[in-house]
Enzyme design. Structure first.
Site, PDB file in Angstrom:
ATOM      1  N   ASN A 146      41.312  33.196  35.792  1.00 12.87           N
ATOM      2  CA  ASN A 146      41.139  32.799  37.194  1.00 12.87           C
ATOM      3  C   ASN A 146      40.445  33.872  38.027  1.00 12.87           C
ATOM      4  O   ASN A 146      40.468  33.819  39.250  1.00 12.87           O
ATOM      5  CB  ASN A 146      42.488  32.394  37.813  1.00 12.87           C
ATOM      6  N   ARG A 284      47.424  42.220  45.089  1.00 19.91           N
ATOM      7  CA  ARG A 284      48.883  42.118  45.158  1.00 19.91           C
ATOM      8  C   ARG A 284      49.346  42.616  46.519  1.00 19.91           C
ATOM      9  O   ARG A 284      48.853  43.635  47.016  1.00 19.91           O
ATOM     10  CB  ARG A 284      49.570  42.951  44.064  1.00 19.91           C
ATOM     11  N   GLN A 313      57.474  37.220  46.454  1.00 18.98           N
ATOM     12  CA  GLN A 313      57.048  35.828  46.530  1.00 18.98           C
ATOM     13  C   GLN A 313      58.126  34.938  45.948  1.00 18.98           C
ATOM     14  O   GLN A 313      58.596  35.263  44.860  1.00 18.98           O
ATOM     15  CB  GLN A 313      55.722  35.641  45.784  1.00 18.98           C
TER      16      GLN A 313
HETATM   17  P1  NDP Z   1      40.389  43.581  35.691  1.00 20.37           P
HETATM   18  O1  NDP Z   1      41.310  44.219  34.731  1.00 20.37           O
HETATM   19  O2  NDP Z   1      39.108  43.006  35.200  1.00 20.37           O
HETATM   20  O3  NDP Z   1      40.029  44.619  36.832  1.00 20.37           O
HETATM   21  C1  NDP Z   1      40.930  45.521  37.347  1.00 20.37           C
HETATM   22  C2  NDP Z   1      40.151  46.717  37.866  1.00 20.37           C
HETATM   23  O4  NDP Z   1      41.039  47.537  38.614  1.00 20.37           O
HETATM   24  C3  NDP Z   1      39.585  47.562  36.742  1.00 20.37           C
HETATM   25  O5  NDP Z   1      38.223  47.785  37.027  1.00 20.37           O
HETATM   26  C4  NDP Z   1      40.403  48.848  36.858  1.00 20.37           C
HETATM   27  O6  NDP Z   1      39.666  49.982  36.628  1.00 20.37           O
HETATM   28  C5  NDP Z   1      40.700  48.868  38.336  1.00 20.37           C
HETATM   29  N1  NDP Z   1      41.790  49.796  38.675  1.00 20.37           N
HETATM   30  C6  NDP Z   1      42.994  49.938  38.075  1.00 20.37           C
HETATM   31  N2  NDP Z   1      43.708  50.898  38.685  1.00 20.37           N
HETATM   32  C7  NDP Z   1      42.934  51.360  39.689  1.00 20.37           C
HETATM   33  C8  NDP Z   1      43.113  52.371  40.665  1.00 20.37           C
HETATM   34  N3  NDP Z   1      44.229  53.100  40.713  1.00 20.37           N
HETATM   35  N4  NDP Z   1      42.110  52.586  41.535  1.00 20.37           N
HETATM   36  C9  NDP Z   1      40.965  51.875  41.474  1.00 20.37           C
HETATM   37  N5  NDP Z   1      40.733  50.899  40.568  1.00 20.37           N
HETATM   38  C10 NDP Z   1      41.710  50.657  39.683  1.00 20.37           C
HETATM   39  O7  NDP Z   1      41.261  42.475  36.422  1.00 20.37           O
HETATM   40  P2  NDP Z   1      40.823  41.311  37.404  1.00 20.37           P
HETATM   41  O8  NDP Z   1      39.679  41.783  38.217  1.00 20.37           O
HETATM   42  O9  NDP Z   1      40.696  40.038  36.674  1.00 20.37           O
HETATM   43  O10 NDP Z   1      42.147  41.220  38.288  1.00 20.37           O
HETATM   44  C11 NDP Z   1      42.537  42.305  39.113  1.00 20.37           C
HETATM   45  C12 NDP Z   1      43.873  42.020  39.755  1.00 20.37           C
HETATM   46  O11 NDP Z   1      43.737  40.936  40.667  1.00 20.37           O
HETATM   47  C13 NDP Z   1      44.980  41.578  38.793  1.00 20.37           C
HETATM   48  O12 NDP Z   1      45.607  42.663  38.182  1.00 20.37           O
HETATM   49  C14 NDP Z   1      45.912  40.837  39.706  1.00 20.37           C
HETATM   50  O13 NDP Z   1      46.811  41.738  40.327  1.00 20.37           O
HETATM   51  C15 NDP Z   1      44.980  40.268  40.776  1.00 20.37           C
HETATM   52  N6  NDP Z   1      44.782  38.822  40.599  1.00 20.37           N
HETATM   53  C16 NDP Z   1      45.136  37.989  41.618  1.00 20.37           C
HETATM   54  C17 NDP Z   1      45.034  36.638  41.472  1.00 20.37           C
HETATM   55  C18 NDP Z   1      45.375  35.710  42.587  1.00 20.37           C
HETATM   56  O14 NDP Z   1      45.599  34.531  42.352  1.00 20.37           O
HETATM   57  N7  NDP Z   1      45.418  36.174  43.824  1.00 20.37           N
HETATM   58  C19 NDP Z   1      44.588  36.029  40.214  1.00 20.37           C
HETATM   59  C20 NDP Z   1      44.117  37.003  39.246  1.00 20.37           C
HETATM   60  C21 NDP Z   1      44.270  38.333  39.432  1.00 20.37           C
HETATM   61  P3  NDP Z   1      39.312  50.574  35.209  1.00 20.37           P
HETATM   62  O15 NDP Z   1      39.387  49.433  34.266  1.00 20.37           O
HETATM   63  O16 NDP Z   1      37.948  51.079  35.477  1.00 20.37           O
HETATM   64  O17 NDP Z   1      40.342  51.587  34.958  1.00 20.37           O
END
Ligand code: NDP
Length: 400
Positions: A146, A284, A313
């Site tokens: 998603n 989140r 939630q």
């Molecule tokens: P991804 O894993 O593709 O992306 C997460 C990104 O966050 C990665 O690039 C990671 O960096 C980065 N990251 C992690 N920790 C940090 C930090 N401390 N500072 C900066 N960047 C950081 O996941 P998605 O993009 O698919 O999803 C991201 C989040 O969105 C999910 O974990 C979830 O919480 C939320 N979400 C919400 C939804 C909703 O319905 N509202 C649905 C789906 C997701 P790197 O990999 O470079 O370390």
């Protein structure tokens, strides 16, 4: 085996007898080439409600035909809730981030048979990941299912905030036509500086979509994107979140919640933002200090805040984000459109098929495996737990 599935309530008027659309567009692959969930079969109609109790993620026939027991409930919070009672002899627990079953260490300790927690969606912060590692409970999610749904929601909410859509919609619903009232906080997005905290699947897709609005784009992440992507989107990389928020009119938050990101947006960081900036947080709720956000909207330090994620939630009825000024909040819906539900229901089925067959679950779906962060979990999460305070979810009282 016993599979416990916690899903949100059915529509108040019962399951729809007819849907707005007759079918869903067919997608083959995600933009990076990853294939969509590919279970051996499905027993549901894509485009129908699957994430609520009667939808059962389309799993009942598959599980019962194989001799397993499926228990589905929405009663997930507070002492004596059905989910806690059923957990004690469950082998697998499935929950969705939209209506999370907070799987704390205490709860896990009541469930000696528990082998796996599946997130029907993305984001497994509702599970105490440290406890899962300690107790060798595997945690998996349906990576990418998603992400693009959320990116669409982000674009929608950025435009809604900057153009002040909610106010204008309210005026027309109330029978009004005062144009000056309707536009006194309304701007064009064009030319603004927009930055994302994290450029993962959602953050990068949001940037790609926003490119067409002729904005200046920034990102902060733990890892830099490839040079060709930076060039394609004309991105400015920031080594710290502070450096990025200082120059942005709009900030969108797209990192997972883990101990490193909890309350990242507090009074101090918000105080470093450009006065009058907007925040859209679909990652989140707990990444922001809720009271700091409300204070900043009251003072004008922020012009608007939107998103779909809260903590806990369901949000308690008196959660300050329900009533603070200039907000464009929705319930947690962006990743559970009917389109997304079809993908994550298929993804859960694929995971269960692998689990029962003893075949490997795709690496990108893994968060915790064999007592360690694994796959996506090892890349994007840090050890620890972000479930503290989740018992407050029991305070939500259904209005009718
Ligand atoms: P991804 O894993 O593709 O992306 C997460 C990104 O966050 C990665 O690039 C990671 O960096 C980065 N990251 C992690 N920790 C940090 C930090 N401390 N500072 C900066 N960047 C950081 O996941 P998605 O993009 O698919 O999803 C991201 C989040 O969105 C999910 O974990 C979830 O919480 C939320 N979400 C919400 C939804 C909703 O319905 N509202 C649905 C789906 C997701 P790197 O990999 O470079 O370390």
């Amino acid at each position: 085996m016993k599979i416990l599935c916690i899903l949100y309530d059915d529509p108040k008027g019962g399951m729809p007898s007819k849907y707005a659309l007759d079918d869903l567009p067919k997608l083959d692959k995600y933009p990076d080439g990853m294939t969509l969930p590919s279970p051996k079969a499905i027993d549901f109609i894509p485009g129908e409600l699957l994430g609520c109790v009667s939808g059962e993620l389309g799993l009942r026939k598959f599980l019962e035909d194989a001799g397993h027991t499926l228990v589905v409930t929405s009663d997930k919070d507070g002492d004596g809730c059905q989910a806690d009672k059923e957990l004690v002899d469950a082998d697998v627990v499935i929950s969705q981030p939209f209506f999370p079953y907070y799987l704390t260490r205490e709860k896990m300790e009541t469930a000696p048979n528990l082998k796996m927690a599946i997130t029907a969606g993305i984001g497994s912060d509702h599970v105490d990941l440290q406890a899962a590692m300690d107790r060798k409970v595997d945690v998996v999610e349906v990576t990418f299912c998603n992400s693009r749904s959320v990116a669409e929601h982000i674009v929608m909410q950025i435009l809604s905030l900057v153009r002040d859509y909610h106010n204008q919609h309210r005026i027309i619903n109330e029978g009004g036509w005062n144009i000056a009232d309707a536009v006194q906080r309304s701007y064009d997005l064009e030319g603004m500086h927009v930055g994302t905290v994290a450029a993962g699947r959602i953050g990068l897709d949001a940037l790609r979509k926003l490119k067409h609005f002729d904005v200046h784009m920034h990102y902060f992440d733990r890892h830099k994107l490839p040079d060709e992507v930076e060039k394609e989107l004309n991105l400015t990389f920031h080594e710290s979140v502070e450096s990025m928020v200082k120059v942005c009119d709009v900030v969108t938050i797209n990192c997972p919640l883990h101990p490193e990101t909890e309350h990242m947006f507090n009074d101090e960081l918000i105080g470093k933002m450009k006065r009058g900036a907007y925040i859209v947080n679909t990652a989140r709720g707990k990444i922001c200090d809720k009271d700091a956000i409300a204070r900043a909207l009251e003072s004008g330090q922020l012009s608007g805040y939107a998103g779909d994620v809260w903590f806990p939630q369901p949000a308690p009825n008196d959660h300050v984000w329900r009533t603070m000024p200039h907000h464009g909040m929705t319930p947690h819906t962006s990743g559970t459109s009917l389109s997304a539900q079809a993908r994550y229901a298929a993804g859960v089925r694929e995971i269960l098929e692998c689990f029962f067959d003893g075949s490997p679950i795709r690496d990108p779906y893994l968060i915790v495996q064999n007592g360690e962060l694994a796959g996506m979990g090892a890349h994007s999460y840090s050890k620890g737990t972000a479930t503290g305070g989740s018992e407050e979810a029991a305070k939500y009282k259904k209005n009718n």
